[in-house]
Design a protein around this motif. Structure first.
Motif, short mmCIF file in Angstrom:
data_model
loop_
_atom_site.label_atom_id
_atom_site.label_comp_id
_atom_site.label_asym_id
_atom_site.label_seq_id
_atom_site.Cartn_x
_atom_site.Cartn_y
_atom_site.Cartn_z
N VAL A 78 -14.29 -45.21 -79.54
CA VAL A 78 -14.03 -44.01 -78.73
C VAL A 78 -12.64 -44.11 -78.10
N ARG A 79 -12.30 -45.31 -77.57
CA ARG A 79 -10.97 -45.48 -76.97
C ARG A 79 -9.87 -45.27 -78.00
N LEU A 80 -10.05 -45.83 -79.19
CA LEU A 80 -9.05 -45.66 -80.24
C LEU A 80 -8.91 -44.19 -80.62
N GLU A 81 -10.02 -43.49 -80.71
CA GLU A 81 -9.98 -42.07 -81.06
C GLU A 81 -9.27 -41.27 -79.97
N LYS A 82 -9.53 -41.59 -78.70
CA LYS A 82 -8.86 -40.89 -77.60
C LYS A 82 -7.35 -41.15 -77.64
N THR A 83 -6.97 -42.41 -77.91
CA THR A 83 -5.55 -42.75 -77.99
C THR A 83 -4.89 -41.98 -79.12
N LEU A 84 -5.52 -41.92 -80.26
CA LEU A 84 -4.97 -41.19 -81.40
C LEU A 84 -4.83 -39.71 -81.07
#
Length: 190
Positions: A78-84
């Protein structure tokens, strides 16, 4: 746990329907030792109850650990998706701002042209072409970066999926090993 309950059912059945003693030696040996089948059954039942509680606690602990790992992996994804998504949004906004700047410059060029500044028209056309090249370069860089982010996320997603599959396989192996150990324990108890 089924073999465990089968063993308990067998012991209870033997308790209520005892088999006759086949020899006087066996009866005299039990009488000398002072062993009562009911006492033996209670003792065996206590051992099985303790074993069952221990197995339930171990299973619960394993399940809690696996749930924690799964939650951590989900949080990371989820964090990676938000960063992207934040990076994509920032790039889109920068592209819009650049497009707005380009459009503003085009309006300026048109105003100067209408005001009779034909002698500077060639210089402005060169600036516009350069700006177009920059916009194209930025757009190209943005597209490449976006594709790279998507590839990176897919790679990370596949790694997470592999880790989850490995964790599942490990859990299944551990489960099978535990069943084998239980079978060995039941076999030893017989």
């Amino acid at each position: 746990l089924k073999p465990f309950w089968l063993k308990v059912a067998t012991l209870v059945n033997e308790f209520f329907h005892p088999r006759p003693l086949y020899s006087a030696d066996v009866a005299s040996t039990m009488a000398q030792k002072g062993e009562d089948p009911r006492v033996q059954l209670r003792s065996l039942q206590e051992k099985f109850s303790g074993f069952e509680r221990q197995m339930e606690m171990e299973t619960k602990t394993r399940m809690e650990n696996e749930e924690t790992v799964t939650n951590n992996l989900t949080d990371t994804l989820v964090r990676l998706e938000k960063t992207l998504n934040a990076e994509i949004k920032r790039r889109v906004e920068a592209n819009k701002a650049l497009q707005g700047m380009f459009e503003a410059q085009m309006a300026t060029v048109q105003d100067k042209l209408e005001a009779g500044l034909m002698d500077r028209l060639d210089a402005l056309n060169g600036a516009v072409a350069s700006l177009n090249e920059r916009v194209d370069s930025v757009d190209k860089d943005f597209s490449q970066a976006r594709e790279q982010y998507i590839v990176d996320i897919e790679d990370k997603s596949s790694m997470v999926a592999k880790d989850a599959a490995n964790l599942q396989a490990s859990f299944q192996n551990e489960r099978a090993d535990r069943k084998e150990r239980e079978m060995l324990i039941v076999a030893k108890l017989r």
